[in-house]
Design a protein around this motif. Structure first.
Motif, PDB file in Angstrom:
ATOM      1  N   UNK A  30       0.883  -1.297  -0.560  1.00  0.00           N
ATOM      2  CA  UNK A  30      -0.211  -0.211  -0.370  1.00  0.00           C
ATOM      3  C   UNK A  30       0.891   1.535  -0.230  1.00  0.00           C
ATOM      4  N   UNK A  31       0.264   2.145  -1.426  1.00  0.00           N
ATOM      5  CA  UNK A  31       1.473   3.469  -1.019  1.00  0.00           C
ATOM      6  C   UNK A  31       0.786   4.884  -1.435  1.00  0.00           C
ATOM      7  N   UNK A  32       1.261   5.652  -0.216  1.00  0.00           N
ATOM      8  CA  UNK A  32       0.416   6.791  -0.549  1.00  0.00           C
ATOM      9  C   UNK A  32       2.026   7.645  -0.677  1.00  0.00           C
ATOM     10  N   UNK A  33       2.189   8.909  -1.086  1.00  0.00           N
ATOM     11  CA  UNK A  33       3.164  10.220  -1.631  1.00  0.00           C
ATOM     12  C   UNK A  33       2.209  11.132  -1.327  1.00  0.00           C
ATOM     13  N   UNK A  34       3.535  11.771  -0.754  1.00  0.00           N
ATOM     14  CA  UNK A  34       3.231  13.655  -1.167  1.00  0.00           C
ATOM     15  C   UNK A  34       4.422  14.316  -2.119  1.00  0.00           C
ATOM     16  N   UNK A  35       4.847  15.611  -2.619  1.00  0.00           N
ATOM     17  CA  UNK A  35       5.260  16.275  -3.237  1.00  0.00           C
ATOM     18  C   UNK A  35       6.190  16.642  -2.037  1.00  0.00           C
ATOM     19  N   UNK A  36       7.600  17.001  -2.520  1.00  0.00           N
ATOM     20  CA  UNK A  36       9.253  16.742  -1.407  1.00  0.00           C
ATOM     21  C   UNK A  36      10.301  16.829  -3.140  1.00  0.00           C
ATOM     22  N   UNK A  37      10.338  18.735  -2.921  1.00  0.00           N
ATOM     23  CA  UNK A  37      11.633  18.913  -3.714  1.00  0.00           C
ATOM     24  C   UNK A  37      12.951  18.485  -2.720  1.00  0.00           C
ATOM     25  N   UNK A 120      11.308  17.462  -8.689  1.00  0.00           N
ATOM     26  CA  UNK A 120      10.529  17.435  -7.869  1.00  0.00           C
ATOM     27  C   UNK A 120       9.913  16.632  -7.847  1.00  0.00           C
ATOM     28  N   UNK A 121      10.727  15.434  -6.928  1.00  0.00           N
ATOM     29  CA  UNK A 121       9.778  14.381  -5.865  1.00  0.00           C
ATOM     30  C   UNK A 121       8.952  13.956  -5.321  1.00  0.00           C
ATOM     31  N   UNK A 122       9.293  12.141  -5.235  1.00  0.00           N
ATOM     32  CA  UNK A 122       7.988  12.295  -4.127  1.00  0.00           C
ATOM     33  C   UNK A 122       8.641  11.441  -3.054  1.00  0.00           C
ATOM     34  N   UNK A 123       7.508  11.956  -1.943  1.00  0.00           N
ATOM     35  CA  UNK A 123       8.356  10.936  -0.236  1.00  0.00           C
ATOM     36  C   UNK A 123       7.047   9.856  -0.302  1.00  0.00           C
ATOM     37  N   UNK A 124       7.697   8.781  -0.605  1.00  0.00           N
ATOM     38  CA  UNK A 124       6.419   7.437  -0.629  1.00  0.00           C
ATOM     39  C   UNK A 124       6.642   7.046   0.370  1.00  0.00           C
TER      40      UNK A 124
END
Length: 164
Positions: A30-37, A120-124
């Protein structure tokens, strides 16, 4: 951004064994993601002001890479594979760039302008679960991984202070 992945769509292992209760054994994420610089480690944060203009240029052959915040390093490949399908196909383990990229911005009077070069990455956040043959679920791992993407550029902000 919520990217929970349906269990049936992300079966990683499992022999298709069915217990007497009628539940199949399988492992899924199960994955959730938010934007991370994700800042490039070889490029400093630039500051100018009060007021005026902030102009910078990036030319480097360094890279920004994934970072395991919590959890097991051994899960990076599997989590990235699932995240590329359910979150963003642009995610990668490492973003390496050799292009020249310039940036210029007018700073408001009485403010300092700051800029950093980022991917412009993602924090998963991930949870690895197993459905047991008796229709119960067991969490067998979890963690957080920051992944860069192939998208990159300047992150600009202003403040009343020169300190960043």
């Amino acid at each position: 951004m919520l990217a929970a992945v349906a269990a049936s769509a992300v079966v990683v292992t499992g022999g298709g064994q069915t217990a007497s209760a009628g539940c199949e054994f399988y492992v899924y994420y199960e994955l959730k993601a938010t934007s991370v610089a994700m800042r490039w480690p070889s490029i400093p944060i630039f500051t100018n002001g009060k007021g005026g203009t902030l102009s910078v240029s990036k030319q480097t052959n360094k890279a920004v890479s994934y970072g395991v915040v919590a959890g097991a390093e051994s899960e990076v490949g599997a989590v990235l594979a699932k995240a590329k399908v359910s979150i963003s196909a642009n995610l990668t383990k490492t973003n390496s760039s050799t292009v020249i990229n310039g940036f210029s911005h007018t700073i408001r009077p009485a403010y300092y302008g700051h800029v950093k070069y980022v991917s412009d990455g993602k924090r998963v956040s991930w949870v690895k679960k197993r459905q047991n043959g008796n229709c119960t679920y067991t969490t067998i791992g979890s963690g957080v991984i920051n992944f860069p993407s192939i998208s990159e550029g300047w992150d600009y902000w202003e403040s009343k202070s020169r300190a960043v």
